[in-house]
Scaffold this motif. Structure first.
Motif, PDB file in Angstrom:
ATOM      1  N   HIS A  47     -12.177   8.448  -5.326  1.00 25.75           N
ATOM      2  CA  HIS A  47     -13.068   8.925  -4.269  1.00 25.75           C
ATOM      3  C   HIS A  47     -12.809  10.423  -4.063  1.00 25.75           C
ATOM      4  N   VAL A 105       0.887  -1.189   0.000  1.00 30.54           N
ATOM      5  CA  VAL A 105       0.000   0.000   0.000  1.00 30.54           C
ATOM      6  C   VAL A 105       0.911   1.222   0.000  1.00 30.54           C
ATOM      7  N   TYR A 127      -5.661   5.813   9.946  1.00 33.10           N
ATOM      8  CA  TYR A 127      -6.085   4.437  10.191  1.00 33.10           C
ATOM      9  C   TYR A 127      -5.872   3.947  11.624  1.00 33.10           C
TER      10      TYR A 127
HETATM   11  C1  LIG Z   1      -9.245   5.314  -0.479  1.00 28.69           C
HETATM   12  C2  LIG Z   1      -8.562   4.036  -0.357  1.00 28.69           C
HETATM   13  C3  LIG Z   1      -9.155   2.834  -0.760  1.00 28.69           C
HETATM   14  C4  LIG Z   1     -10.581   2.730  -1.201  1.00 28.69           C
HETATM   15  O1  LIG Z   1     -10.914   3.527  -2.275  1.00 28.69           O
HETATM   16  P1  LIG Z   1     -12.455   3.611  -2.742  1.00 28.69           P
HETATM   17  O2  LIG Z   1     -12.345   4.171  -4.124  1.00 28.69           O
HETATM   18  O3  LIG Z   1     -13.128   4.548  -1.798  1.00 28.69           O
HETATM   19  O4  LIG Z   1     -13.034   2.268  -2.724  1.00 28.69           O
HETATM   20  C5  LIG Z   1      -8.417   1.662  -0.679  1.00 28.69           C
HETATM   21  N1  LIG Z   1      -7.153   1.674  -0.214  1.00 28.69           N
HETATM   22  C6  LIG Z   1      -6.543   2.801   0.206  1.00 28.69           C
HETATM   23  C7  LIG Z   1      -5.133   2.737   0.693  1.00 28.69           C
HETATM   24  C8  LIG Z   1      -7.226   4.019   0.157  1.00 28.69           C
HETATM   25  O5  LIG Z   1      -6.629   5.134   0.582  1.00 28.69           O
END
Ligand SMILES: *Cc1c(COP(=O)(O)O)cnc(C)c1O
Length: 383
Positions: A179, A127, A322
């Motif tokens: 998002h 990530v 988080y």
């Molecule tokens: C925002 C985010 C997601 C989810 O994104 P959506 O488009 O809202 O489903 C997943 N992983 C990480 C690390 C994020 O920051």
């Protein structure tokens, strides 16, 4: 003064494309703007295929289906991440195996991955926190040696690079989020599945179209379409794609604006960092970031609560991030933590994020920086 934590990016170009899409005969997925957007990504990212989806969560779910994740398979990732990184694989029956993070970047500690691998391990999910790259060469090397797949959660990583390569294009697949809290948005919700191994492309389009070969039908490759695999409704509306198109024309403007804000914070706060009050984000050599998040890591949880309250009174909406997934209810059920939690809990407890969005004003950043200076001056005086 009231400074929001986030405002959705908006450049002024979006409206005309949204209206044009609305007035066309095709506003569902795979229309004119979807094609334009996907071609743009394929050209800019140099990836095999870019598929717009209804969210990054859904793009990750598509990846888990594509990799044929089954009951009992194990997936390695950091615990310091958004629920979707884990949930997408848990939905297919996988067990999540968390490893610790590096304190400098808050990303997965690549040196802890190998010890977590078992004969059940199938995937590693790096990530890229705050749009700052994970140590991808090491991760890809481990994956190669153990024949594992790598799915990059690059939800925050658009316009960032690792050794010149766009985030999301290094593993077998990658996922972006559009998002409203991310650097670019497709009218609030949306995502992208990036495919770097062409063998997945045809199946990915089937999964996105409810398990049918409808996309192949429209491309003239089959003469009727039918149900061929499991799948779901993962296709983004063309109206949403049109909104995103307005932003893709302005990626340089948005990116340089965010980086300028990030640098203003950094310059304004580095003196306090040097005095040892907190730590600022670190950007490793050979990586380029996108100004997605500006964070401070203060002394401890107590100090974080104090400073968040102080900023709130000044009208500044700073927030934490988080709660590590391994300490959550579902995390305890669906996951285990391999090795020691040296940094995950400790570092996440002391991290706070400052307001950060496209077109945040310099005067607002100056105000935030001054408030933080005032907070520490007061703390010093009252010692
Ligand atoms: C925002 C985010 C997601 C989810 O994104 P959506 O488009 O809202 O489903 C997943 N992983 C990480 C690390 C994020 O920051």
């Amino acid at each position: 003064m009231n400074i929001s934590f986030n405002k959705p990016p908006y450049t002024g170009n979006e409206e005309q494309y949204v209206l044009k899409s609305m007035r066309s005969d095709k506003i569902s997925g795979n229309g004119e703007y979807t094609q334009k957007v996907e071609k743009w990504f394929e050209k800019e990212l140099l990836c095999k295929k870019a598929l717009l989806s209804t969210s990054c969560t859904h793009a990750l779910e598509m990846a888990a289906i594509l990799l044929d994740i089954k009951d009992g398979d194990e997936v390695i990732m950091p615990s310091y991440t958004f629920v979707s990184s884990a949930n997408a694989f848990v939905l297919r029956g996988a067990k999540i195996v968390f490893v610790d993070i590096r304190p400098d970047t808050m990303n997965i500690d690549e040196t802890k991955i190998e010890a977590a691998i078992t004969h059940k391990t199938k995937v590693i999910v790096p990530v890229h926190y705050a749009g700052i790259a994970c140590e991808m060469d090491t991760i890809m090397n481990i994956a190669d040696r153990h024949k594992l797949f790598v799915v990059e959660d690059a939800a925050q990583g658009m316009m960032s690079t690792y050794k010149g390569k766009a985030l999301g294009t290094i593993g077998h697949m990658g996922a972006y989020s559009f998002h409203e809290t991310k650097n670019y948005t497709s009218a609030g919700e949306g995502g992208l599945l990036i495919i770097n191994d062409d063998t997945f492309t045809e199946k990915a389009e089937i999964i996105r179209e409810k398990g049918t070969n409808r996309a192949l039908f429209f491309q003239g490759k089959v003469d009727k379409y039918s149900w061929v695999n499991i799948g779901s409704s993962y296709l983004l509306s063309d109206v949403s794609a049109a909104y995103l198109w307005g932003q893709l024309e302005n990626t340089d403007t948005i990116n340089s604006n965010r980086l300028a804000s990030w640098n203003l914070y950094h310059n304004g706060l580095k003196e306090l960092e040097e005095k040892g009050f907190f730590e600022l984000p670190k950007v490793p050599a050979k990586t380029v970031h996108n100004g997605h998040i500006f964070y401070l890591k203060v002394k401890d949880l107590g100090t974080r609560t104090e400073i968040l309250d102080y900023l709130k009174v000044q009208g500044i909406n700073a927030i934490f991030h988080y709660v590590p997934l391994h300490s959550s209810e579902a995390g305890r059920k669906f996951a285990r933590f391999n090795g020691d939690d040296i940094y995950t809990t400790k570092e996440s407890n002391r991290l706070l994020r400052l307001p950060m969005y496209y077109a945040l004003l310099k005067s607002e950043i100056d105000f935030v920086v001054k408030a933080i200076h005032d907070f520490y001056t007061y703390k010093e005086v009252s010692k």
